[in-house]
Design an enzyme around this catalytic site. Structure first.
Site, PDB file in Angstrom:
ATOM      1  N   CYS A   1      -9.400  10.260  -3.169  1.00 29.09           N
ATOM      2  CA  CYS A   1      -9.337   9.098  -4.085  1.00 29.09           C
ATOM      3  C   CYS A   1     -10.575   8.260  -3.913  1.00 29.09           C
ATOM      4  O   CYS A   1     -10.944   7.505  -4.793  1.00 29.09           O
ATOM      5  CB  CYS A   1      -8.166   8.173  -3.822  1.00 29.09           C
ATOM      6  SG  CYS A   1      -6.777   8.894  -3.120  1.00 29.09           S
TER       7      CYS A   1
ATOM      8  N   GLU B   1      -0.667   4.015  -4.585  1.00 32.01           N
ATOM      9  CA  GLU B   1      -2.074   4.285  -4.263  1.00 32.01           C
ATOM     10  C   GLU B   1      -2.519   5.381  -5.214  1.00 32.01           C
ATOM     11  O   GLU B   1      -2.056   6.516  -5.106  1.00 32.01           O
ATOM     12  CB  GLU B   1      -2.128   4.772  -2.807  1.00 32.01           C
ATOM     13  CG  GLU B   1      -3.350   4.396  -2.071  1.00 32.01           C
ATOM     14  CD  GLU B   1      -3.648   2.932  -2.186  1.00 32.01           C
ATOM     15  OE1 GLU B   1      -4.601   2.631  -2.927  1.00 32.01           O
ATOM     16  OE2 GLU B   1      -2.952   2.096  -1.587  1.00 32.01           O
TER      17      GLU B   1
ATOM     18  N   GLY C   1      -0.869   9.268  -5.484  1.00 33.84           N
ATOM     19  CA  GLY C   1      -1.057  10.349  -6.445  1.00 33.84           C
ATOM     20  C   GLY C   1      -1.698   9.802  -7.708  1.00 33.84           C
ATOM     21  O   GLY C   1      -2.424   8.810  -7.663  1.00 33.84           O
ATOM     22  N   SER C   2      -1.394  10.441  -8.833  1.00 31.68           N
ATOM     23  CA  SER C   2      -2.104  10.086 -10.069  1.00 31.68           C
ATOM     24  C   SER C   2      -1.581   8.777 -10.653  1.00 31.68           C
ATOM     25  O   SER C   2      -0.434   8.379 -10.442  1.00 31.68           O
ATOM     26  CB  SER C   2      -1.947  11.198 -11.096  1.00 31.68           C
ATOM     27  OG  SER C   2      -0.643  11.156 -11.643  1.00 31.68           O
TER      28      SER C   2
ATOM     29  N   GLY D   1       2.248   7.434 -11.161  1.00 32.93           N
ATOM     30  CA  GLY D   1       2.513   6.118 -10.581  1.00 32.93           C
ATOM     31  C   GLY D   1       3.107   5.158 -11.604  1.00 32.93           C
ATOM     32  O   GLY D   1       4.003   4.367 -11.274  1.00 32.93           O
TER      33      GLY D   1
HETATM   34  C1  UN1 Z   1      -7.512   9.492  -0.112  1.00 34.51           C
HETATM   35  O1  UN1 Z   1      -8.411  10.132  -0.615  1.00 34.51           O
HETATM   36  O2  UN1 Z   1      -6.401   9.387  -0.681  1.00 34.51           O
HETATM   37  O3  UN1 Z   1     -11.562   6.830   3.225  1.00 34.51           O
HETATM   38  C2  UN1 Z   1      -7.588   8.849   1.215  1.00 34.51           C
HETATM   39  C3  UN1 Z   1     -11.343   8.042   3.193  1.00 34.51           C
HETATM   40  C4  UN1 Z   1     -10.188   8.606   3.984  1.00 34.51           C
HETATM   41  C5  UN1 Z   1      -8.919   8.421   3.251  1.00 34.51           C
HETATM   42  C6  UN1 Z   1      -8.941   8.905   1.837  1.00 34.51           C
HETATM   43  N1  UN1 Z   1     -10.132   7.970   5.266  1.00 34.51           N
HETATM   44  O4  UN1 Z   1     -12.005   8.793   2.507  1.00 34.51           O
END
Ligand code: UN1
Length: 499
Positions: free
Chosen positions: A283, A249, A227-228, A232
């Protein structure tokens, strides 16, 4: 009438102790109510922990290959339900079915990988420095794992955390994002159908209150959070004080670098997918485009033209390329950043507004947006936006591109488009990210490789691949002395010898 869903605690589907619920609505059409879910509190979490501790005692005694067999059956069930899971995920989360199918597939890959790991939780046997003595290590489970997951990969990210935790012999409590509770509800049903003993898995729905109770609970020694970065940090403070094992993460500000020798058509496909896939809500999304000045104007024109023809709409409509944002607050955040960018002097090349029209009027849509003339110090070049906004920065050299890429507080993924093999290897070595792609966009990590980032993206752990199995287990070392006499390490073996 929309259904009211429940928590899964102590082997039963139960309402929350608070008596409160929250609504889960389709972000592409907010008149579509998917269901009501329990808004849980500390009492629900405490009940889940009590049960999970019983589940843990039972599950840790099951041989790891047999635990892996359960995960194999989970993989088989995910395969069987791939299409219906994908479609209901599109309704709940918004991204198009091609992407939700990919999300389920990531869960399938993670399940089958986990199944094989049940036969591979290797330890080491190491020569002892003494005669008639063996030295070895093996991996033990830790206890109750508390998992807190985000909205953008409603199935894949829960599986990244749950499956390795389970194969290692831990019990799991999951608190999914309030925006996508239904997908994890389905996943828990599948785990139970595959034969996971009920008390090994607990599902507690809710928001910050439930999440905090899980992090604060003294009998949850292990937390994994995606998350953010702000949330975190707060979780990290608690886990640090309580000496919990923690995997974080968090944010990203991922860049794609396009050099003057790049295949621009290839880079174009990459940036469209990286920046506007999942409506920029990954992310790993490409939120910065760093372009060599020799190809800058041409490439920006190409990207703007192609991005301008992406079709917005509900994901379940087959003609849609880009779905909605997850909720109103997210759209407002995107709007604020687009304003901030222009106030700071960036030039709006595309988008910068909500779409108009029938297909998008009932959801949280926002047009793919490109801002050019962005300077590395601007907020839109530094802060995570989590929406369909691409900031374009012009550079004069590879060295400058590396500096710009590295000049942010995040470090998840990066991409380089070039035909120069030397630059490819330099990028791999010099870019401060957990993942670097060459001639491929910043998104698309594979489930069997370690996933995660450096700097404020994480706290040094990785999800996926072989490394995550170390996070979910503890190394135990054993020495067996069968010499029949006391042998003192470091002493008897060197007695009388200067070395
Ligand atoms: C995420 O955005 O938290 O590499 C994970 C990727 C995906 C996973 C993203 N397999 O974009």
């Amino acid at each position: 009438m929309a259904k009211t869903y429940r928590n899964f605690i102590a082997g039963e589907w139960v309402d929350s102790s608070t008596g409160r619920t929250f609504e889960n609505r389709n972000p592409a059409d907010t008149s579509d109510l998917i269901g009501r879910f329990p808004e849980s509190g500390a009492r629900d979490v405490a009940a889940a922990v009590r049960s999970a501790r019983r589940g843990f005692e039972l599950w840790r005694a099951v041989p790891a290959p047999a635990r892996g067999d359960v995960l194999r059956r989970v993989g088989d069930l995910l395969v069987r339900h791939k299409e219906d899971l994908a479609r209901s995920m599109t309704r709940e989360m918004g991204k198009v079915p091609a992407e939700t199918r990919g999300d389920v597939q990531e869960g399938i890959d993670t399940a089958y990988y986990a199944a094989t790991q049940g036969r591979q939780l290797f330890g080491h046997v190491v020569p002892s420095e003494l005669r008639s003595k063996w030295a070895m290590s093996y991996r033990r489970p830790i206890g109750v794992a508390g998992l807190i997951t985000p909205f953008n990969f409603p199935l894949a990210i829960p599986t990244w955390k749950m499956f390795p935790a389970l194969v290692c012999g831990n019990a799991v409590i999951i608190k999914p994002s309030e925006d996508v509770p239904h997908t994890v509800h389905r996943l828990v049903e599948i785990l139970l159908e595959a034969g996971l003993p009920p008390e090994v898995i607990q599902l507690v729905h809710g928001g910050a209150e439930a999440g905090k109770a899980l992090v604060d609970h003294p009998d949850v020694p292990l937390i994994s959070f995606t998350g953010s970065t702000d949330t975190g940090s707060r979780i990290g403070e608690t886990c640090g004080r309580m000496h919990k094992r923690l995997s974080l993460e968090m944010g990203g500000k991922n860049a794609m670098i396009v050099m003057d020798d790049a295949d621009l058509d290839l880079a174009l496909d990459g940036v469209l997918w990286g920046a506007f896939g999942t409506t920029g809500q990954r992310c790993t999304a490409t939120s910065r485009l760093i372009v060599h000045r020799k190809v800058h104007d041409r490439f920006v024109r190409m990207v703007a033209e192609a991005a301008g023809s992406l079709r917005l709409g509900p994901g379940l409509d087959p003609s849609t390329d880009v779905g909605p944002l997850i909720h109103e607050a997210s759209r407002e955040k995107v709007e604020r950043y687009v304003e901030i960018g222009q106030e700071e002097g960036a030039e709006l090349v595309l988008g910068g507004r909500r779409p108009t029209g029938q297909r998008t009027k009932r959801g949280w849509f926002y047009r793919p947006t490109i801002l050019a003339g962005v300077k590395p110090s601007m907020r839109i070049a530094q802060e995570e936006i989590f929406g369909p906004v691409l900031a374009v920065l012009r550079v004069g050299s590879f060295d400058e591109a590396v500096r710009v890429n590295n000049g942010v507080r995040y470090g998840l993924s990066s991409a380089l488009y070039t035909r120069n093999v030397n630059l490819a290897f330099r990028a791999y070595q010099e870019l401060d990210n957990g993942i670097t792609y060459v001639n491929a966009p910043t998104i698309g990590a594979e489930a069997h490789l370690p996933f995660g980032g450096v700097k404020q993206t994480g706290n040094g752990h990785r999800e996926g691949g072989w490394e995550v199995y170390e996070f979910y287990s503890e190394t135990k070392v054993g020495y067996i002395d069968f010499s029949g006499s006391l042998q003192r390490a470091q002493i008897d073996n060197y007695a009388g010898s200067p070395t």
